[in-house]
Scaffold this motif. Structure first.
Motif, short mmCIF file in Angstrom:
data_model
loop_
_atom_site.label_atom_id
_atom_site.label_comp_id
_atom_site.label_asym_id
_atom_site.label_seq_id
_atom_site.Cartn_x
_atom_site.Cartn_y
_atom_site.Cartn_z
N SER A 64 26.23 53.74 60.99
CA SER A 64 26.44 53.55 59.56
C SER A 64 25.27 52.81 58.92
N THR A 65 24.81 51.76 59.59
CA THR A 65 23.66 51.01 59.05
C THR A 65 22.43 51.91 58.98
N ALA A 105 34.82 44.85 62.51
CA ALA A 105 33.73 45.35 63.33
C ALA A 105 32.95 44.22 63.99
N ASN A 106 32.86 43.09 63.29
CA ASN A 106 32.04 42.00 63.80
C ASN A 106 32.81 41.05 64.71
N HIS A 153 32.42 52.55 56.71
CA HIS A 153 31.63 53.66 57.24
C HIS A 153 31.90 54.94 56.48
N SER A 195 22.24 48.12 68.69
CA SER A 195 23.14 47.53 67.71
C SER A 195 22.92 46.03 67.59
N SER A 249 37.09 53.39 59.58
CA SER A 249 36.66 52.21 58.82
C SER A 249 36.24 52.62 57.40
N LYS A 295 34.38 45.16 57.79
CA LYS A 295 33.24 44.46 58.41
C LYS A 295 33.73 43.41 59.38
N GLN A 339 29.09 51.45 63.82
CA GLN A 339 28.46 50.44 62.98
C GLN A 339 26.95 50.66 62.93
N ASP A 359 27.94 53.93 68.64
CA ASP A 359 28.57 52.86 67.88
C ASP A 359 28.51 53.20 66.39
#
Lengths: 915, 161
Positions: A58-59, B149-150, A93, A12, A90, B146, A55, A53
């Motif tokens: 999702s990416t 998450a960040n 996502h 990540s 989220s 975002k 995130q 994760d």
């Protein structure tokens, strides 16, 4: 930090973002470098997507979606991860997950089952954006299972307070209905409610859109809603909505003339007032396709079409032509009025416009103007690019052929037109021209002299042999020249043309046609020389006698002229068929064909040997008699004469067009037992009988060359010792056999004058009589000519040839939907909720909860049907046009079957609804 | 109804594909190949309609991009041209004079906006303002997600899980 967490964190932290990926792809040149970069990235994605994760996951999914949608990379393997992400709290996502799902999911995926619950949850979410994500996804990947399970949720959203959700739910219904027709029973009422509540134009547009699609498949069920649509047509100021409503009325008006009367003025008003071209054109299209009986409306529409045609915008010109094409079937005057514009459009810069114009020109063609139009078109073909040139030729050929040359009156002209087409440099329609040249030769006796003249023109031109595209046409020309050589003024010239050196450019299959034609010409020539005043004359006089009932004016003159040339003026005749000429011809044949006797192509070799056999025999005998010129009388007794007489009689029988049922009508020969199991192959009847007939003629032991002389008793006298003669007889025999399967286009006289049967005279005669009877029955004479030049007889058989076979295709779903719609509209709610009284069809009559409880077997059956349905969508789309047209009729039949009560109910209901 | 939407660059590169009728992956790439061949070879200033396999493709070129939509024979071509223009205008407002690169790097946004304009092959929203408002709200939701998450705390939570 757990063991699994490490790599995940590394992934990540150092994961390539979408931007990195895109930049990377752009840095690498397309080709090997780029694809290796993509496959490297795919490996990374495979690893990252498994991360815990969300995130990172999702990416990774987003990158994969990019590769899928822009580079066509398969991403079905990641379906589970997409489902996982849709359940993420989220929004980012979730959105990524849904995007991947709607772009890549297929109805066949097992993973879809996992999505049902998430969809339900999001549909009922308080966040309207989540609900709209779910609706959007559902509208793309809806399956029967989804539709069945989620119908209640969508039903709720149909009356949602948020317009953006309501319109999406409405739009979704179309998919849901098509996948699960029972949903109609639940949702239809609310859908109609949305039609009535005109508070929001977007929901109205969505509702009308759904009805527009439904009505295009099966309009009849929606007639009761006509008042609603009428109100919208009056009130709405939104062009998008109006266009859809017009489409609905175009369907409804075809079924209900009273409705048409009601709305036609309204449509005209829109057409006059609207500024939007799209709406105006929709009005025009509606009027000319469904309201063509209303003269004033059509006139107005044609005025609008003319405005379109004269506009500088190419799009409008194109649509104007399309409008004309729609008017043409019912109001040809509209096309004729705009003739100049149409003709001018033939030389437009845009190929699409040229094509439309060509179609229009073809719709104008009639027997009065076909000559003129074809002349114009040939002119355009000559100056067009090759592609369009061939398009023009193709449509000319097919239009002229329509209904067996219905519009052609002057066949002499048409035949020379075909020859003209052949000479156009880009012509690639050789096959069709070949077919028509031979077809006309067989069908239209009167045109044969001209056909031979045209064929000669093509054959003697050595330049044409160089172009492979017209080899097929040359083959037809050669066949025609050989078959109808008796009409030729100068057979010697044709012989020279057939044997010219450049014929070596032809492919073997066509060259063998050439050689066979030389055989026909040679035998005709020898016959005229050796037996003057016998065969040719009789066949010619025969020919004129065949059609005693017809009064020829010009064409008869032609015949008598030819007759004159060949028979009466002996002087002329003597000039053509002198001994010297015959010797010259024989020399020509032998010298040109001898090298080919060793040809590797079996067809050529065989035919060449046949010709050479005849030529050499004739040469021997004729040059023997050369010295004693006075002994002409003896010619009749020569062996050659006997053979020639046989051959010529065999060849003089006409080929005719073959009826499709000709095979079936041929009586089964005695002694031929048709096996029982063959009778099952009725559908393949033609093929089966063909093979039988072939074996039938081959099996004859008498004809086998090996035991030739010893066994044959009836023929051996005539056949003599020489092998060529024997093969001639074989040929004659073969032709006789095949004569059975042709319908001779002439009558008794020809039959009686034909060659006496070789084997079984009695049976042969019977056959001939049968066939003559058949011919009389099936010969359809064309309408009486009215113009100055009478139309020659065109032999036309009772069955249409080249008839397309239409396969009936039923669309179960449309039926189910419309059945349900009718129930909802006509039946009352109460009877629906309980059991259906009429019990019309299994599965359809069950109300929703009942379906959920029981009938799982039935359902799964249906589900599989739906799957098939999905796979066959391409098919369906192709046939949709057809099924649409048919659906009206099918529907009627079905309703009748359902019982009279239903019909009575609807009959009563409609007038009440009609405003 | 619209069967599919294609965005093709002048070089024949696909920039967006959305299928409202079922096509298998194989059919999809065949369709793209066939159509980009037909449409890109047409010169400028010709009419915007192409007949194709019994259907009709309406296309319009904006700068280096061809926007293509495939419809039934009896559908209204001019309406589709208006829809294309509608979509382009919305893109233009969103990105601020949109260019091909915007659509490449924000391919997902191009899809999200398209999904607000069309649904199930039909136009769903004819007001540019409404679409802009909906997309903006969604964007803010995404930004919020975002940020969350960040945030440092979230990364630490992830790492120490």
């Amino acid at each position: 930090m757990s063991g699994g967490g490490g790599p995940s964190l590394m992934d990540s932290l150092f994961q390539r973002t979408l931007d990195d990926l895109i930049k990377g792809i752009r840095l690498h040149l397309p080709g090997a470098a780029q694809s290796s970069f993509i496959s490297k990235s795919l490996d990374e994605i495979r690893r990252e997507i498994k991360s815990t994760d969300s995130q990172t996951k999702s990416t990774a999914l987003q990158k994969l979606t990019y590769l899928h949608s822009l580079h066509g990379i398969d991403m079905s393997w990641a379906a589970f991860h997409a489902v996982e992400l849709t359940s993420s709290p989220s929004f980012l996502h979730k959105k990524t997950g849904y995007l991947a799902a709607s772009l890549s999911f297929r109805p066949s995926m097992d993973v879809l089952l996992l999505l049902t619950n998430q969809l339900r949850k999001d549909l009922s979410s308080t966040n309207q954006h989540e609900a709209s994500l779910a609706l959007e996804c559902l509208s793309v990947i809806c399956t029967p299972d989804f539709a069945r399970d989620l119908t209640p949720d969508i039903f709720t959203l149909l009356s949602s307070g948020k317009n953006s959700i309501r319109k999406k739910a409405i739009a979704c219904l179309l998919m849901v209905f098509s996948q699960y027709p029972d949903a109609v029973r639940v949702c239809f009422k609310r859908l109609v409610d949305n039609l009535e509540s005109a508070d929001n134009v977007q929901t109205l547009a969505a509702t009308v859109g759904v009805f527009c699609e439904l009505a295009s498949k099966e309009p009849r069920s929606y007639i009761p809603l006509a008042p609603e649509f009428y109100r919208i047509l009056v009130d709405s100021r939104n062009n998008w909505v109006l266009i859809k409503v017009l489409k609905i009325f175009a369907h409804l008006a075809k079924l209900e003339p009273r409705l048409a009367k009601k709305v036609v003025e309204l449509i005209c008003d829109h057409m006059k007032q609207s500024e939007a071209k799209s709406l105006v054109f929709e009005c025009v299209r509606t009027i000319v396709s469904s309201f063509y009986e209303y003269e004033f409306a059509v006139k107005l529409a044609v005025v609008k079409i003319r405005e379109f045609l004269l506009d500088s915008d190419l799009n409008l010109r194109y649509l104007g032509l399309q409008g004309l094409l729609l008017v043409a079937p019912n109001h040809l005057w509209a096309v004729l009025e705009n003739k100049e514009v149409v003709i001018k459009s033939l030389s437009d810069v845009d190929r699409n416009i040229k094509l439309e114009a060509l179609r229009l020109v073809m719709s104008m063609v009639s027997d009065d103007n076909v000559v003129e139009i074809c002349r114009v078109l040939i002119g355009y073909a000559l100056k067009s690019d090759p592609e369009f040139c061939n398009e023009i030729l193709r449509s000319m050929l097919s239009t002229c052929y329509r209904n067996v040359y219905e519009i052609i009156i002057d066949f002499d002209w048409y035949v020379s037109l075909l020859a003209e087409m052949a000479r156009i440099p880009h012509c690639q329609n050789g096959e069709e021209i070949e077919f028509q040249l031979i077809d006309i030769g067989m069908r239209v006796k009167a045109v044969r002299p001209e056909l031979v003249r045209v064929g000669r023109g093509l054959l003697i031109d050595p330049a044409l042999l160089g172009s492979p595209f017209i080899h097929r046409i040359l083959s037809a020309a050669a066949w025609v020249s050989g078959e109808y050589v008796k009409f030729s003024r100068n057979p010697f010239e044709i012989m020279e043309a057939l044997l010219q050196p450049r014929t070596n450019l032809l492919p073997p299959s066509i060259r063998s046609v050439y050689i066979h034609s030389t055989f026909k010409v040679l035998s005709f020539f020898l016959h005229s020389f050796l037996l003057p005043g016998k065969g040719v004359n009789s066949s010619l006089s025969n020919f004129v006698d065949i059609e005693p009932g017809f009064t020829y004016s010009e064409s008869e003159q032609e015949f008598t002229e030819i007759d004159h040339a060949t028979s009466s003026s002996g002087l002329n005749k003597r000039d053509t068929f002198t001994q010297e000429a015959v010797v010259n011809m024989l020399t020509l044949v032998i010298t040109s064909l001898t090298p080919l006797a060793e040809s590797h192509d079996v067809e050529i070799q065989e035919r060449v040997r046949n010709v050479l056999g005849l030529a050499q025999l004739a040469q021997q005998e004729i040059s023997c008699n050369h010295d004693q010129k006075e002994k002409m009388v003896d010619k009749v007794d020569l062996k050659t004469s006997i053979i020639i007489r046989l051959i010529n009689d065999a060849l003089s029988e006409d080929f005719g067009p073959v009826s499709f049922s000709a095979q079936e009508r041929v009586p089964v020969p005695n002694g031929l037992v048709l096996e029982e199991n063959l009778s099952k192959l009725d559908s393949l009847c033609a093929d089966v009988q063909l093979s039988i007939s072939e074996s039938f003629s081959l099996v004859k032991p008498i004809l086998l060359p090996t035991d030739g002389d010893s066994i044959s008793n009836q023929q051996n006298e005539e056949e003599s010792e020489t092998s060529p003669a024997e093969s001639m007889s074989l040929l004659a025999e073969h032709r006789k056999r095949h004569g059975l399967f042709y319908l001779p286009s002439d009558h008794n006289k020809n039959a009686s004058s034909s060659f006496p049967p070789a084997n079984d005279p009695n049976q042969r005669d019977n056959d001939v009589e049968d066939l003559v009877k058949l011919t009389e029955e099936s010969l359809v004479l064309k309408r009486k000519p009215s113009s100055s030049r009478p139309r020659p007889v065109v032999v036309k058989l009772d069955e249409g040839e080249r008839l397309p076979i239409t396969v009936k295709k039923t669309d179960e779903n449309d039926d189910l939907i419309s059945g349900a719609v009718r129930d909802v509209l006509l039946g009352n709610e109460a009877s629906l909720r309980s059991s259906n009284p009429s019990g019309r069809r299994k599965g359809e009559s069950h109300s929703k909860d009942k379906v959920e409880n029981s009938e799982t077997g039935n359902l799964s059956k249906r589900r599989s049907k739906h799957r098939n349905h999905g796979k066959n969508v391409e098919d369906k789309e192709e046939n949709s046009e057809k099924s649409k047209k048919k659906s009206g009729g099918r529907h009627k039949a079905r309703r009748r079957a359902d019982g009279g009560i239903d019909v009575a109910v609807q009959k009563q209901v409609i007038p009440d609804f009609l405003l | 109804m619209i069967h599919f939407v294609l965005l093709i660059s002048r070089q024949g590169k696909v920039r967006l594909t959305k299928w409202y009728s079922p096509y298998s992956q194989k059919e999809r790439s065949k369709v793209i190949r066939e159509l980009s061949g037909t449409i890109l070879s047409r010169g400028p200033k010709l009419c915007n309609f192409v007949e194709w396999r019994g259907l009709k493709v309406v296309y319009k070129r904006y700068a280096s991009l061809y926007f293509c939509m495939c419809i039934n024979q009896e559908d209204n071509e001019l309406e589709i041209l208006e829809i294309i223009h509608h979509y382009v205008e919305i893109l233009d407002r969103y990105f601020g004079s949109v260019c091909e690169l915007d659509l490449i790097f924000n391919f997902h946004k191009a899809y999200y906006i398209l999904d607000e304009v069309l649904i199930a092959g039909e136009l769903q929203e004819s007001s540019k303002k409404t679409v802009a408002r909906l997309v903006a709200t969604q964007d803010s939701l995404v930004e919020a997600a975002k940020e969350e998450a960040n945030s440092i705390s979230n990364i630490i939570a992830q790492a120490t899980k």
